[in-house]
Design an enzyme around this catalytic site. Structure first.
Site, PDB file in Angstrom:
ATOM      1  N   PHE A   1       3.158 -12.005 -46.820  1.00  0.00           N
ATOM      2  CA  PHE A   1       2.745 -11.075 -45.763  1.00  0.00           C
ATOM      3  C   PHE A   1       1.258 -10.723 -45.899  1.00  0.00           C
ATOM      4  O   PHE A   1       0.542 -10.604 -44.903  1.00  0.00           O
ATOM      5  CB  PHE A   1       3.603  -9.806 -45.814  1.00  0.00           C
ATOM      6  CG  PHE A   1       5.060 -10.071 -45.560  1.00  0.00           C
ATOM      7  CD1 PHE A   1       5.514 -10.373 -44.292  1.00  0.00           C
ATOM      8  CD2 PHE A   1       5.984 -10.023 -46.595  1.00  0.00           C
ATOM      9  CE1 PHE A   1       6.866 -10.626 -44.043  1.00  0.00           C
ATOM     10  CE2 PHE A   1       7.326 -10.268 -46.371  1.00  0.00           C
ATOM     11  CZ  PHE A   1       7.772 -10.582 -45.091  1.00  0.00           C
ATOM     12  N   CYS A   2       0.795 -10.580 -47.128  1.00  0.00           N
ATOM     13  CA  CYS A   2      -0.634 -10.337 -47.361  1.00  0.00           C
ATOM     14  C   CYS A   2      -1.452 -11.561 -46.980  1.00  0.00           C
ATOM     15  O   CYS A   2      -2.551 -11.443 -46.430  1.00  0.00           O
ATOM     16  CB  CYS A   2      -0.883  -9.981 -48.826  1.00  0.00           C
ATOM     17  SG  CYS A   2       0.002  -8.508 -49.406  1.00  0.00           S
TER      18      CYS A   2
ATOM     19  N   CYS B   1       1.570 -12.696 -52.157  1.00  0.00           N
ATOM     20  CA  CYS B   1       2.521 -12.158 -51.177  1.00  0.00           C
ATOM     21  C   CYS B   1       2.312 -12.870 -49.838  1.00  0.00           C
ATOM     22  O   CYS B   1       1.195 -12.898 -49.314  1.00  0.00           O
ATOM     23  CB  CYS B   1       2.310 -10.655 -51.035  1.00  0.00           C
ATOM     24  SG  CYS B   1       2.997  -9.941 -49.525  1.00  0.00           S
TER      25      CYS B   1
ATOM     26  N   TYR C   1      -1.029  -8.073 -52.836  1.00  0.00           N
ATOM     27  CA  TYR C   1      -0.757  -9.004 -53.921  1.00  0.00           C
ATOM     28  C   TYR C   1      -1.215 -10.361 -53.385  1.00  0.00           C
ATOM     29  O   TYR C   1      -0.847 -10.739 -52.259  1.00  0.00           O
ATOM     30  CB  TYR C   1       0.732  -9.114 -54.249  1.00  0.00           C
ATOM     31  CG  TYR C   1       1.447  -7.818 -54.525  1.00  0.00           C
ATOM     32  CD1 TYR C   1       0.850  -6.763 -55.215  1.00  0.00           C
ATOM     33  CD2 TYR C   1       2.773  -7.643 -54.097  1.00  0.00           C
ATOM     34  CE1 TYR C   1       1.529  -5.600 -55.466  1.00  0.00           C
ATOM     35  CE2 TYR C   1       3.467  -6.482 -54.355  1.00  0.00           C
ATOM     36  CZ  TYR C   1       2.844  -5.452 -55.032  1.00  0.00           C
ATOM     37  OH  TYR C   1       3.521  -4.291 -55.272  1.00  0.00           O
TER      38      TYR C   1
END
Length: 378
Positions: A115-116, A113, A110
């Site tokens: 973390f992404c 996001c 995403y």
């Protein structure tokens, strides 16, 4: 062999051009010694007068010089063509080798996001080419093939699956440093562990995810400063366990901020028309209330901005005034992790407030530049 041939041609040319035979009065090297049976005279070896008359003709002298020039020119052209061919073949072989050994990365994500965003920051900084598959956060059809249902997921050559942002980053960094290990073999060092969280839900965790699997020599080269490895691991963990939990309470702090955040999420994400409308308005309202629960869960202040300001100032203080980055002259994995988390707020009120009211701006812009210019490529 090409150089030897060129040298031979050059020697022949120089001999023909500079030999004494090109001078008046010497024909030994130009006119061959021809013996006629029954004759004691060998033509071309007559007396001085005969030789002088024979070689005093200008055309013959010019012919000798032309012959030498021809040899030199031929040798030069031959050398040029040989070297050109060898270089072309060498570069073609190198390109073929690089293309055959290049690893293919596909990131399922995403865009908003954190973390992404961490993984993208790492890939971009190191100049690793990758393809993005934006996952629909409602249906998640793009990752229906995976039993691991979170993002990010990084596929390597469509065969090896890496889960969890910190595992992905540690595995790839180990791969880049060692250059002798395969990604599949490195991944074994980060085993899955199933556990139960506070809500009684089963979750998957990974052992050693902040460690790089390096030899002592590689560790000394990558971390020349004492305790720099422990410092990097500490702040990578801090980014995952604390900083990332400050994002949602801040971007959904008020109804208007929540609506602006979901407008950005829908615009940048992968939503259908109905899903986008539903997510923007219903999701914004839902996340406004959920952010209040998150504030209580993580023991945040009523004004959650203060926790965000305190966290980023703590990070800047840890870097200190003598270093450009926590990694020194170059960002390390902690720099990239913190930058990746904070980056998802760009364009929102919370980001503008943070840049204006904390000391993080100079460091943030330095990392941004390093990531955009792929400064870790080498």
């Amino acid at each position: 062999m090409a150089a030897a041939c060129a040298r031979s041609l050059g020697q022949i040319g120089r001999h023909a051009f500079f030999t004494q035979s090109c001078r008046t009065g010497n024909v030994a090297a130009i006119v061959p010694r021809i013996s006629v049976p029954g004759s004691a005279r060998a033509y071309g070896t007559g007396g001085a007068r005969f030789r002088s008359k024979l070689l005093s003709a200008a055309p013959l002298r010019a012919g000798g010089r032309a012959l030498g020039c021809a040899f030199l020119l031929g040798g030069g052209i031959g050398l040029y063509q040989t070297v050109k061919f060898n270089f072309q073949r060498h570069f073609a072989e190198e390109e073929a080798e690089e293309s055959s050994s290049e690893v293919k990365f596909t990131l399922y994500q995403y865009k908003t996001c954190p973390f992404c965003s961490k993984v993208r920051a790492f890939l971009d900084y190191h100049g690793l080419p990758y393809e993005i598959v934006e996952v629909n956060p409602v249906m998640r059809q793009e990752i229906k093939w995976s039993r691991y249902r979170k993002v990010p997921i990084l596929m390597v050559d469509d065969t090896v699956q890496l889960n969890d942002s910190s595992v992905i980053i540690s595995t790839l960094k180990t791969y880049l440093v060692t250059k002798g290990k395969k990604i599949h073999d490195i991944l074994i060092c980060y085993p899955e562990m199933k556990s139960t969280n506070e809500s009684g839900k089963e979750v998957i965790e990974y052992n050693n995810k902040y460690w790089l699997m390096l030899s002592e020599a590689e560790i000394e080269q990558l971390y020349p400063e004492k305790d720099s490895r422990k410092e990097e691991m500490k702040w990578r963990k801090w980014a995952d366990d604390w900083l990332v939990h400050l994002i949602s309470p801040n971007v959904y702090r008020t109804p208007s901020e929540s609506l602006a955040s979901f407008d950005y999420i829908v615009r940048e994400g992968k939503f259908g028309t109905f899903e986008g409308f539903f997510a923007k308005y219903v999701g914004a309202l839902a996340m406004f209330f959920i952010s209040k629960r998150l504030k209580n869960r993580h023991n945040l202040q009523d004004d959650v901005r203060q926790d965000l300001y305190k966290a980023v100032n703590e990070w800047v203080s840890a870097i200190g005034k003598k270093r450009k980055f926590m990694g020194g002259d170059r960002p390390n994995l902690a720099d990239l992790a913190v930058y990746g988390v904070l980056r998802v707020m760009e364009g929102l009120e919370s980001f503008d407030d943070m840049m204006e009211k904390t000391k993080v701006k100079s460091w943030y812009r330095r990392v941004e530049k390093a990531v955009q210019h792929h400064e870790g490529h080498n």
